[in-house]
Design an enzyme around this catalytic site. Structure first.
Site, mmCIF file in Angstrom:
data_model
loop_
_atom_site.group_PDB
_atom_site.id
_atom_site.type_symbol
_atom_site.label_atom_id
_atom_site.label_comp_id
_atom_site.label_asym_id
_atom_site.label_seq_id
_atom_site.Cartn_x
_atom_site.Cartn_y
_atom_site.Cartn_z
ATOM 1 N N HIS A 1 40.422 7.603 59.091
ATOM 2 C CA HIS A 1 40.481 6.600 60.144
ATOM 3 C C HIS A 1 39.243 5.719 60.067
ATOM 4 O O HIS A 1 38.146 6.193 59.824
ATOM 5 C CB HIS A 1 40.546 7.275 61.519
ATOM 6 C CG HIS A 1 40.253 6.339 62.643
ATOM 7 N ND1 HIS A 1 41.120 5.348 63.023
ATOM 8 C CD2 HIS A 1 39.157 6.197 63.434
ATOM 9 C CE1 HIS A 1 40.579 4.649 64.007
ATOM 10 N NE2 HIS A 1 39.391 5.141 64.269
ATOM 11 N N TRP B 1 25.073 7.560 60.499
ATOM 12 C CA TRP B 1 24.697 7.686 61.901
ATOM 13 C C TRP B 1 23.628 8.750 62.132
ATOM 14 O O TRP B 1 23.486 9.276 63.235
ATOM 15 C CB TRP B 1 25.957 7.909 62.755
ATOM 16 C CG TRP B 1 26.808 6.672 62.843
ATOM 17 C CD1 TRP B 1 26.469 5.412 62.438
ATOM 18 C CD2 TRP B 1 28.139 6.563 63.373
ATOM 19 N NE1 TRP B 1 27.499 4.530 62.682
ATOM 20 C CE2 TRP B 1 28.540 5.205 63.256
ATOM 21 C CE3 TRP B 1 29.032 7.483 63.939
ATOM 22 C CZ2 TRP B 1 29.787 4.748 63.671
ATOM 23 C CZ3 TRP B 1 30.284 7.016 64.362
ATOM 24 C CH2 TRP B 1 30.651 5.665 64.222
ATOM 25 N N GLU C 1 39.588 17.034 70.913
ATOM 26 C CA GLU C 1 38.131 16.903 70.729
ATOM 27 C C GLU C 1 37.321 17.092 72.015
ATOM 28 O O GLU C 1 36.229 16.532 72.160
ATOM 29 C CB GLU C 1 37.782 15.555 70.051
ATOM 30 C CG GLU C 1 38.470 15.396 68.700
ATOM 31 C CD GLU C 1 38.116 14.105 67.949
ATOM 32 O OE1 GLU C 1 37.101 13.460 68.264
ATOM 33 O OE2 GLU C 1 38.877 13.754 67.028
ATOM 34 N N GLU D 1 41.877 0.059 62.959
ATOM 35 C CA GLU D 1 41.891 -0.832 64.101
ATOM 36 C C GLU D 1 42.647 -2.096 63.713
ATOM 37 O O GLU D 1 42.506 -2.592 62.608
ATOM 38 C CB GLU D 1 40.460 -1.223 64.472
ATOM 39 C CG GLU D 1 40.398 -1.934 65.795
ATOM 40 C CD GLU D 1 39.321 -2.977 65.840
ATOM 41 O OE1 GLU D 1 38.138 -2.621 65.761
ATOM 42 O OE2 GLU D 1 39.676 -4.150 65.957
ATOM 43 N N HIS E 1 39.985 -0.305 73.631
ATOM 44 C CA HIS E 1 38.746 -0.713 74.312
ATOM 45 C C HIS E 1 39.022 -1.374 75.647
ATOM 46 O O HIS E 1 38.122 -1.597 76.435
ATOM 47 C CB HIS E 1 37.943 -1.666 73.426
ATOM 48 C CG HIS E 1 37.549 -1.025 72.138
ATOM 49 N ND1 HIS E 1 38.237 -1.243 70.956
ATOM 50 C CD2 HIS E 1 36.585 -0.129 71.847
ATOM 51 C CE1 HIS E 1 37.686 -0.524 70.004
ATOM 52 N NE2 HIS E 1 36.682 0.161 70.501
ATOM 53 N N CYS F 1 37.413 2.359 62.226
ATOM 54 C CA CYS F 1 37.590 1.565 63.444
ATOM 55 C C CYS F 1 37.202 0.119 63.244
ATOM 56 O O CYS F 1 36.557 -0.462 64.084
ATOM 57 C CB CYS F 1 36.756 2.036 64.605
ATOM 58 S SG CYS F 1 36.105 3.619 64.570
ATOM 59 N N ARG G 1 13.842 5.241 78.857
ATOM 60 C CA ARG G 1 15.015 4.377 79.021
ATOM 61 C C ARG G 1 15.068 3.762 80.422
ATOM 62 O O ARG G 1 16.137 3.586 80.999
ATOM 63 C CB ARG G 1 16.304 5.162 78.716
ATOM 64 C CG ARG G 1 16.459 5.473 77.223
ATOM 65 C CD ARG G 1 17.716 6.269 76.937
ATOM 66 N NE ARG G 1 17.646 7.589 77.541
ATOM 67 C CZ ARG G 1 18.681 8.312 77.916
ATOM 68 N NH1 ARG G 1 19.903 7.833 77.780
ATOM 69 N NH2 ARG G 1 18.520 9.509 78.438
ATOM 70 N N GLY H 1 42.518 11.155 67.677
ATOM 71 C CA GLY H 1 41.741 12.389 67.777
ATOM 72 C C GLY H 1 41.350 12.749 69.179
ATOM 73 O O GLY H 1 41.784 13.747 69.735
HETATM 74 N N1 GLN Z 1 38.443 11.113 65.814
HETATM 75 C C1 GLN Z 1 37.541 10.290 66.546
HETATM 76 C C2 GLN Z 1 38.077 10.043 67.934
HETATM 77 O O1 GLN Z 1 39.265 10.009 68.102
HETATM 78 C C3 GLN Z 1 37.361 8.964 65.852
HETATM 79 C C4 GLN Z 1 36.372 8.094 66.565
HETATM 80 C C5 GLN Z 1 35.971 6.883 65.801
HETATM 81 O O2 GLN Z 1 36.668 6.435 64.933
HETATM 82 N N2 GLN Z 1 34.842 6.311 66.106
HETATM 83 O O3 GLN Z 1 37.324 9.849 68.880
HETATM 84 ZN ZN ZN Z 2 37.970 4.484 65.550
#
Ligand code: GLN
Ligand code: ZN
Length: 757
Positions: free
Chosen positions: A633, A553, A476, A657, A686, A635, A22, A424
């Site tokens: 959820h 992923w 988290e 989102e 963001h 995004c 990298r 989260g």
């Molecule tokens: N629960 C995850 C967080 O809050 C969700 C992240 C995501 O949606 N990419 O980070």
């Molecule tokens: Zn998200």
């Protein structure tokens, strides 16, 4: 080019761009931080590029794609080379302008970034203004090709983006055909300049030809290729990521000399067998999968080649070449470096360098080694019979909640109107990362590590409680990454040390490998949940990553169907939810941010994907007790086309989102009659900008125009891990203050959430 005359020629379409270690990532980031000057950055770029060329030459590849290398993104490079510079960047030049277009500057938004087809690479969307006059600026490109020829001689085959693909991926105001006509003279100019350098063949990468609906552009495309013919170089039209479908018969007859097609996805072989192959045209057969990390299955490739060789068109020598199916930029550099992996697994992995070897060996007809490696692997990673039996025994009941939404909702937690929650994660500060790093390095004991995590959790709970949020999360802090965290606790996953691939610009990801059946040896999240719940009387959500996101992923095994892997994950998550319920969870959230990005390229395959994807989610959540509130959820906000699938998840609450999409999604959900609760993000996480109370209040008022108050949850757009506490605290404060105002206005005292309208 080769003394063995009957050996097939080999070609690549691109190579990893970020450097074996990298290097380019680091150089870019130092340059942006003001610690590395432009000249030193370019020196790193040049050495990474040259190392890639030499590796391909040493592997014996005959036709090596060059010129697709890029400091940030190849599509951006061509916006600049065609002079498609939006107004707001015109005061800038050089690298400054390139990076401004890529990353923005204060007050100057960057170009939009989006996924490159169905890969995990992201490109910058060209903006083509209505009255555009493209201007050729090919100096950097021609210099790059000149250097490539100095290193590789005639093996260097320049890559240019197909005119159709380039425009199909752009934001266009004018009709595509009109802009295409303006670009063609630039292409001709470029080809003439390349011919002057001694170039004899050019790869035109036009993968948008595989997308559904391409036939509507047939006239434009035929006109474009007719205009490019006879420009002094042989044209190699390259498509990938799927077959050409309906477009095959006319695309195959475009006036080009070579056609490079993907044989690893779609039905390219059947199309050729059915519609035939134009006499005299060379086929470069993409049989080595540029996107899979697995070694080739010799049987599969031999079958393709022998069926091709049975056709008269390919009995003429030189009419069939061997190719990677796509650029190798989608796989890491080298599996040989992964010495931490068991040998039996490492030996069936093929990253970019191993794929070069595979091409060369295939050209010599020598694939025996792969068979032996696969046989050894089979014994190393046998089926987990218990897991397979459990999946085989699933019935329709496993995929649905015991009670329909209207009946289970009254049994679930009662909360104030416009209940407030977060998605989260809370800030992953240096302190958090250092704690995890010290634990990984063995510098602190498990007890010390857990005590550290619990202290962070206590703080996060205290903040949420203090602010007055209604449904809390533990934060988290123990997770580096929402997929890797679960992968490390499940069987069937392996992790590389150096397996980075470019996601965009300097950003790289290192997806885990799913190499065997998946089971959950023990609870994965219950400890952190219980600790968090012990600090508060408010309900804490159990936080899980959904099955579809985990697969999308990761690099899954390719010989087990994806739905089967998804169901295995679904069952593991279902057991986790049962454990969370036993520990007292009143709500769980199963995140599926990657659901949409797994959509197949061709529309006609969407249903099959969405069916297994939503089934996997329903399997994970279907046995949750009626009184457990299931959240999910996502995004992204482009729901329009997949609303039915979203509905089919049957989640009690979905957070999405929204801040950057002007409530478009809400309008769609409302028009669809979405019957359950929705938490549209009230501010963009963001951005470092802290929203004001008035801003959030206005958002909420606009939600109320679309949805009944009983349906609305209040939360930020996504997790807060990339933000600082100094941003999070005032932002959430503003959110709470806005909700308090509206609650007063809306609610007769002590009304609580009910299924409502
Ligand atoms: N629960 C995850 C967080 O809050 C969700 C992240 C995501 O949606 N990419 O980070
Ligand atoms: Zn998200």
């Amino acid at each position: 080019m080769d003394h063995v005359t009957n050996r097939m020629q080999t070609q690549t379409l691109g190579y990893p761009r970020i450097g074996r270690d990298r290097e380019l990532k680091r150089a870019l980031e130092s340059n942006w931080a003001g610690k590395l000057d432009a000249r030193s950055l370019m020196a790193v770029f040049d050495s990474v590029v040259e190392a890639g060329w030499i590796t391909q030459r040493e592997a014996g590849i005959d036709a090596i794609a060059v010129g697709g290398e890029s400091l940030y993104d190849h599509v951006l490079d061509w916006s600049i080379r065609f002079g498609l510079i939006p107004e707001r960047f015109r005061g800038l030049e050089g690298l400054k302008r390139t990076f401004a277009m890529a990353r923005g500057l204060p007050g100057i938004p960057a170009l939009e970034m989006t996924k490159w087809f169905d890969t995990n690479y992201h490109y910058l969307v060209p903006e083509v203004e209505a009255d555009v006059t493209p201007v050729a600026d090919f100096a950097d490109y021609l210099a790059l090709i000149g250097r490539a020829r100095a290193v590789l001689g005639a093996r260097a085959v320049p890559v240019v983006p197909g005119p159709f693909t380039f425009l199909r991926l752009s934001h266009l105001v004018a009709p595509l055909g009109a802009v295409l006509d303006k670009l063609l003279p630039l292409y001709r100019e470029l080809f003439t300049a390349l011919a002057r350098l001694g170039v004899t063949e050019v790869q035109i990468h036009d993968p948008a030809l595989v997308l559904s609906g391409v036939c509507a552009f047939r006239d434009d495309i035929e006109r474009a290729y007719a205009g490019l013919a006879d420009s002094g170089v042989r044209l190699n039209l390259v498509t990938y990521f799927d077959d050409l479908g309906d477009a095959y018969p006319w695309v195959a007859n475009l006036p080009v000399d070579v056609l490079s097609l993907d044989f690893t996805r779609g039905e390219t072989l059947s199309l050729i067998e059915e519609y035939g192959w134009p006499a005299g045209k060379v086929l470069a057969a993409g049989v080595i999968d540029g996107r899979s990390i697995w070694r080739v299955r010799p049987g599969t490739v031999q079958e393709i080649l022998s069926r091709l060789q049975a056709l008269a068109a390919f009995q003429v020598s030189g009419t069939l070449r061997l190719s990677a199916s796509s650029s190798l930029q989608h796989v890491p550099h080298s599996a040989a470096r992964e010495t931490g992996l068991p040998e039996a697994l490492r030996n069936v992995l093929a990253f970019a360098d191993e794929k070069l070897t595979e091409l060369a060996m295939l050209a010599r007809g020598d694939l025996a080694g792969a068979n032996a490696a696969w046989a050894t692997f089979q014994a190393f990673a046998p089926a987990d019979e218990a897991v397979r039996a459990r999946v085989a025994a699933l019935t329709a009941d496993d995929f649905r909640r015991a009670l329909p939404y209207e009946e289970r909702r009254p049994q679930q937690v009662a909360l104030p109107r416009l209940p407030m929650t977060t998605i989260g994660s809370y800030p992953q500060t240096r302190e958090v990362r250092q704690l995890r790093a010290r634990y990984t390095r063995g510098e602190i004991t498990t007890a010390e590590y857990e005590a550290g995590i619990d202290a962070l959790t206590a703080y996060a709970i205290g903040v949420q409680d203090g602010l007055g949020l209604d449904m809390l999360v533990h934060g988290e802090f123990e997770r580096t990454d929402m997929v890797e965290f679960f992968a490390q606790k499940l069987t069937g996953f392996a992790f590389t040390q150096h397996g980075w691939v470019q996601s965009f610009g300097s950003r790289c990801v290192r997806p885990p490998i799913i190499y065997a059946d998946i089971a959950r040896p023990k609870a994965m999240t219950v400890r952190e949940f219980s600790v968090a719940q012990s600090f508060t009387a408010k309900p804490v959500k159990g936080m899980l990553t959904g099955p579809v996101t985990i697969i999308n992923w990761s690099y899954p095994r390719t010989d087990i169907p994806r739905h089967e892997i998804a169901y295995q994950l679904g069952l593991a998550l279902r057991d986790e939810i049962a454990d969370l319920e036993a520990a007292g969870a009143k709500a769980v959230q199963v995140d599926e941010p990657a659901l949409r990005e797994g959509l197949p390229l061709k529309r006609e395959h969407w249903d099959a994907y969405l069916t297994w994807a939503t089934d996997a989610f329903r399997l994970a959540t279907g046995k949750a007790l009626p009184e457990t509130q299931v959240h999910t959820h996502m995004c992204y906000s482009e729901f329009g086309e997949i609303l039915e699938a979203i509905d089919r998840l049957d989640a009690d609450v979905i957070s999405i989102e929204n801040a950057r999409s002007d409530d478009a999604t809400l309008g769609e959900l409302a028009a669809y009659g979405y019957p359950r609760e929705v938490g549209p993000g009230v501010y963009d996480i963001h951005s470092p900008v802290v929203p004001t109370v008035a801003f959030v209040e206005e958002k909420l008022r606009s939600f109320l125009r679309h949805l009944a108050p009983e349906r609305i949850w209040v939360n930020p757009d996504c997790g807060l891990k990339t933000r600082a506490w100094a941003e999070v605290l005032p932002s959430l404060q503003a959110m709470v203050a806005a909700v308090m105002r509206l609650r007063e206005e809306l609610a007769p005292a002590n009304s609580s959430q009910s299924p409502g309208a």
